[in-house]
Design a protein around this motif. Structure first.
Motif, PDB file in Angstrom:
ATOM      1  N   LYS A 154       0.989  -1.438   0.023  1.00 41.31           N
ATOM      2  CA  LYS A 154       0.079  -0.007   0.249  1.00 41.31           C
ATOM      3  C   LYS A 154       0.807   1.326   0.052  1.00 41.31           C
ATOM      4  O   LYS A 154       0.727   2.140   0.800  1.00 41.31           O
ATOM      5  CB  LYS A 154      -1.067   0.037   1.222  1.00 41.31           C
ATOM      6  N   LYS A 155       1.937   1.098  -0.832  1.00 38.10           N
ATOM      7  CA  LYS A 155       2.824   2.258  -1.019  1.00 38.10           C
ATOM      8  C   LYS A 155       3.557   2.501   0.517  1.00 38.10           C
ATOM      9  O   LYS A 155       4.602   1.906   0.606  1.00 38.10           O
ATOM     10  CB  LYS A 155       2.302   3.582  -1.348  1.00 38.10           C
ATOM     11  N   ASP A 156       3.526   3.594   1.176  1.00 39.97           N
ATOM     12  CA  ASP A 156       4.023   3.938   2.486  1.00 39.97           C
ATOM     13  C   ASP A 156       3.538   2.640   3.708  1.00 39.97           C
ATOM     14  O   ASP A 156       4.139   2.967   4.801  1.00 39.97           O
ATOM     15  CB  ASP A 156       4.058   5.253   2.839  1.00 39.97           C
ATOM     16  N   ARG A 157       3.019   2.022   3.323  1.00 35.75           N
ATOM     17  CA  ARG A 157       2.300   1.102   4.367  1.00 35.75           C
ATOM     18  C   ARG A 157       2.093  -0.283   3.677  1.00 35.75           C
ATOM     19  O   ARG A 157       1.957  -0.619   2.564  1.00 35.75           O
ATOM     20  CB  ARG A 157       0.840   1.571   4.885  1.00 35.75           C
ATOM     21  N   VAL A 158       2.084  -1.281   4.480  1.00 37.05           N
ATOM     22  CA  VAL A 158       1.918  -2.702   3.886  1.00 37.05           C
ATOM     23  C   VAL A 158       0.727  -3.328   5.005  1.00 37.05           C
ATOM     24  O   VAL A 158       0.613  -2.905   6.247  1.00 37.05           O
ATOM     25  CB  VAL A 158       3.115  -3.586   4.094  1.00 37.05           C
ATOM     26  N   ALA A 159      -0.074  -4.140   4.352  1.00 35.23           N
ATOM     27  CA  ALA A 159      -0.890  -5.073   4.887  1.00 35.23           C
ATOM     28  C   ALA A 159      -0.648  -6.480   5.044  1.00 35.23           C
ATOM     29  O   ALA A 159      -0.539  -7.048   4.054  1.00 35.23           O
ATOM     30  CB  ALA A 159      -2.177  -4.915   4.391  1.00 35.23           C
ATOM     31  N   ILE A 160      -0.501  -7.017   6.333  1.00 38.98           N
ATOM     32  CA  ILE A 160      -0.105  -8.154   6.637  1.00 38.98           C
ATOM     33  C   ILE A 160      -1.306  -8.984   7.428  1.00 38.98           C
ATOM     34  O   ILE A 160      -1.841  -8.745   8.386  1.00 38.98           O
ATOM     35  CB  ILE A 160       1.115  -8.334   7.524  1.00 38.98           C
ATOM     36  N   SER A 161      -1.750 -10.111   6.457  1.00 34.36           N
ATOM     37  CA  SER A 161      -2.796 -10.750   7.163  1.00 34.36           C
ATOM     38  C   SER A 161      -2.510 -12.272   7.427  1.00 34.36           C
ATOM     39  O   SER A 161      -1.746 -12.879   6.782  1.00 34.36           O
ATOM     40  CB  SER A 161      -4.111 -10.628   6.305  1.00 34.36           C
ATOM     41  N   GLY A 162      -3.240 -12.606   8.487  1.00 36.68           N
ATOM     42  CA  GLY A 162      -2.859 -14.196   9.186  1.00 36.68           C
ATOM     43  C   GLY A 162      -3.819 -14.705   9.920  1.00 36.68           C
ATOM     44  O   GLY A 162      -4.913 -13.793  10.579  1.00 36.68           O
ATOM     45  N   LYS A 163      -3.900 -15.929  10.215  1.00 31.81           N
ATOM     46  CA  LYS A 163      -4.968 -16.660  11.266  1.00 31.81           C
ATOM     47  C   LYS A 163      -3.856 -16.809  12.395  1.00 31.81           C
ATOM     48  O   LYS A 163      -2.894 -16.538  12.484  1.00 31.81           O
ATOM     49  CB  LYS A 163      -5.609 -17.638  10.564  1.00 31.81           C
ATOM     50  N   ALA A 164      -4.672 -17.274  13.554  1.00 28.87           N
ATOM     51  CA  ALA A 164      -4.071 -17.712  14.777  1.00 28.87           C
ATOM     52  C   ALA A 164      -5.071 -18.911  15.532  1.00 28.87           C
ATOM     53  O   ALA A 164      -6.064 -18.895  15.403  1.00 28.87           O
ATOM     54  CB  ALA A 164      -3.592 -16.432  15.771  1.00 28.87           C
ATOM     55  N   ARG A 165      -4.227 -19.437  16.481  1.00 31.14           N
ATOM     56  CA  ARG A 165      -4.835 -20.419  17.240  1.00 31.14           C
ATOM     57  C   ARG A 165      -4.403 -20.574  18.745  1.00 31.14           C
ATOM     58  O   ARG A 165      -2.898 -20.301  18.882  1.00 31.14           O
ATOM     59  CB  ARG A 165      -4.779 -21.862  16.550  1.00 31.14           C
ATOM     60  N   THR A 166      -5.165 -20.430  19.599  1.00 39.38           N
ATOM     61  CA  THR A 166      -4.734 -20.405  21.088  1.00 39.38           C
ATOM     62  C   THR A 166      -4.490 -21.860  21.453  1.00 39.38           C
ATOM     63  O   THR A 166      -4.855 -22.963  21.323  1.00 39.38           O
ATOM     64  CB  THR A 166      -6.052 -20.083  21.975  1.00 39.38           C
ATOM     65  N   TYR A 167      -3.125 -21.845  22.072  1.00 31.46           N
ATOM     66  CA  TYR A 167      -2.639 -23.273  22.473  1.00 31.46           C
ATOM     67  C   TYR A 167      -2.858 -23.513  23.932  1.00 31.46           C
ATOM     68  O   TYR A 167      -3.184 -24.406  24.557  1.00 31.46           O
ATOM     69  CB  TYR A 167      -0.824 -23.159  22.262  1.00 31.46           C
ATOM     70  N   SER A 168      -2.401 -22.295  24.725  1.00 30.59           N
ATOM     71  CA  SER A 168      -2.811 -22.516  26.145  1.00 30.59           C
ATOM     72  C   SER A 168      -3.232 -21.197  26.865  1.00 30.59           C
ATOM     73  O   SER A 168      -2.691 -20.143  26.201  1.00 30.59           O
ATOM     74  CB  SER A 168      -1.535 -23.125  26.818  1.00 30.59           C
ATOM     75  N   ASN A 169      -3.763 -21.140  28.010  1.00 30.10           N
ATOM     76  CA  ASN A 169      -3.871 -20.188  28.932  1.00 30.10           C
ATOM     77  C   ASN A 169      -3.698 -20.571  30.298  1.00 30.10           C
ATOM     78  O   ASN A 169      -3.861 -21.615  30.836  1.00 30.10           O
ATOM     79  CB  ASN A 169      -5.294 -19.403  28.671  1.00 30.10           C
ATOM     80  N   GLY A 170      -3.115 -19.672  31.091  1.00 32.65           N
ATOM     81  CA  GLY A 170      -2.684 -19.716  32.448  1.00 32.65           C
ATOM     82  C   GLY A 170      -2.300 -18.819  33.234  1.00 32.65           C
ATOM     83  O   GLY A 170      -2.896 -17.530  32.873  1.00 32.65           O
TER      84      GLY A 170
END
Length: 262
Positions: free
Chosen positions: A241-257
Motif C-alpha cells: 500500500k505504498k508507504d504502508r503494508v497490510a499483513i494478514s494471517g490466522k491464529a490459534r490459542t495453544y494454552s492459557n494460564g
C-alpha cells in the motif's frame, strides 16, 4: 502478583504451526527488568505485554534478550487474544507502539495488520554474514534487516547458518532474512537473529515490512501470498500500500494460564 498468560500460535490455522507468542495483559506497566525476565522465562520468540487505554491499547514486545521496536506475530497474537479470549468488542484494534499506531482489523478468523513499509536498498554483505552461510545470495539489500535474495525456494530451505561465526555480528534490533520466489506462492522466506536465544524465528511479520514492497515491485503485484518456510511453517496474505503494508494471517490459542510475580 498474579498475571494471566496466553500462548498463541500466529500465522497459522493449526496449533503447533506458525510462530508461538505469549500475551500478558497488564493493569499498569511493570519495570522493564521484570518484563524482560518474564519474556526469558516464557522462552518463546516474543512476549507481548499490553495495557488498555481509553481508545487504544499500549503494546510492547520483548524477546528473551531485548525489547523490539516492531513485531508482527505477537501483534497478531495479541489481537487474537483480545477478540477470542478477552471479549474485546471492536473489530478494529488500535495499538500504540514504539513504531507508532498500528491498526489490526478483524474479519471472521483473519487478522489484518497495517504496518509501515520498509523498502530495502542495495547493500554490501558483511564478511561475517557471508562466512556464516552455506549458500551465497545473488542479491543483498538492507532496511532494518539484511534481505538476502536467492535463486530458488529450495536454496532458502537449504540455508544452514554457522552460528559460531554468525553470532560475531550485532544487528540489534534487526536480523537476516533470506528470501526467494516461491514454487507455489509468490515468495518464501526464513529469518535469523544473531546473538539471540532463538536463532531462527518461525514466522516474522515485521520482516515482511521489507519483503512485501520488494516482491511487489519485483513481481509487479500488489497482493501477495507468502510462506515462511521454517520447520513450523507460517502463511501470510500481503498487500503493498505504498508507504504502508497490510499483513494478514490466522491464529490459534495453544494454552492459557498464569504466572506469579513476587
Amino acid at each position: 502478583m498474579k498475571l494471566n498468560l496466553y500462548q498463541i500460535d500466529a500465522f497459522t490455522d493449526r496449533i503447533f504451526g506458525g510462530n508461538p507468542a505469549c500475551v500478558v495483559p497488564l493493569e499498569s506497566w511493570l519495570s522493564d527488568e521484570v518484563l524482560l525476565n518474564i519474556a526469558k522465562e516464557n522462552a518463546v520468540a516474543e512476549t507481548a505485554f499490553f495495557v488498555k487505554k481509553e481508545d487504544k491499547i499500549h503494546l510492547r514486545w520483548f524477546t528473551p534478550d531485548i525489547e523490539m521496536d516492531l513485531c508482527g506475530h505477537a501483534t497478531l497474537a495479541t489481537a487474537h487474544c483480545l477478540k477470542t479470549i478477552l471479549s474485546y468488542t471492536r473489530d478494529q484494534i488500535i495499538f500504540e507502539t514504539l513504531s507508532g499506531d498500528l491498526i489490526v482489523t478483524v474479519q471472521d478468523d483473519l487478522y489484518t495488520m497495517d504496518f509501515p513499509s520498509r523498502m530495502p536498498t542495495s547493500a554490501a554483505l558483511p564478511a561475517i554474514i557471508q562466512q556464516s552461510l552455506n549458500i551465497q545470495p545473488k542479491e543483498v539489500l538492507k532496511s532494518r534487516d539484511y534481505v538476502l535474495v536467492y535463486d530458488s525456494e529450495s536454496d532458502v530451505k537449504n540455508i544452514r547458518i554457522n552460528r559460531q561465526v554468525f553470532d560475531q555480528i550485532n544487528l540489534d534490533p534487526g536480523g537476516v532474512v533470506v528470501t526467494a520466489k516461491g514454487d507455489h506462492c509468490d515468495f518464501v522466506s526464513r529469518y535469523f537473529t544473531p546473538q539471540a536465544s532463538i536463532l531462527e524465528d518461525p514466522v516474522t511479520g515485521s520482516a515482511h515490512c521489507s519483503l512485501i514492497p520488494f516482491w511487489s515491485a519485483r513481481l509487479h503485484k500488489k497482493t501477495l501470498h507468502a510462506f515462511q518456510v521454517s520447520e513450523r511453517i507460517g502463511e501470510l496474505f500481503c498487500e503493498d500500500k505504498k508507504d504502508r503494508v497490510a499483513i494478514s494471517g490466522k491464529a490459534r490459542t495453544y494454552s492459557n494460564g498464569a504466572c506469579w510475580i513476587a
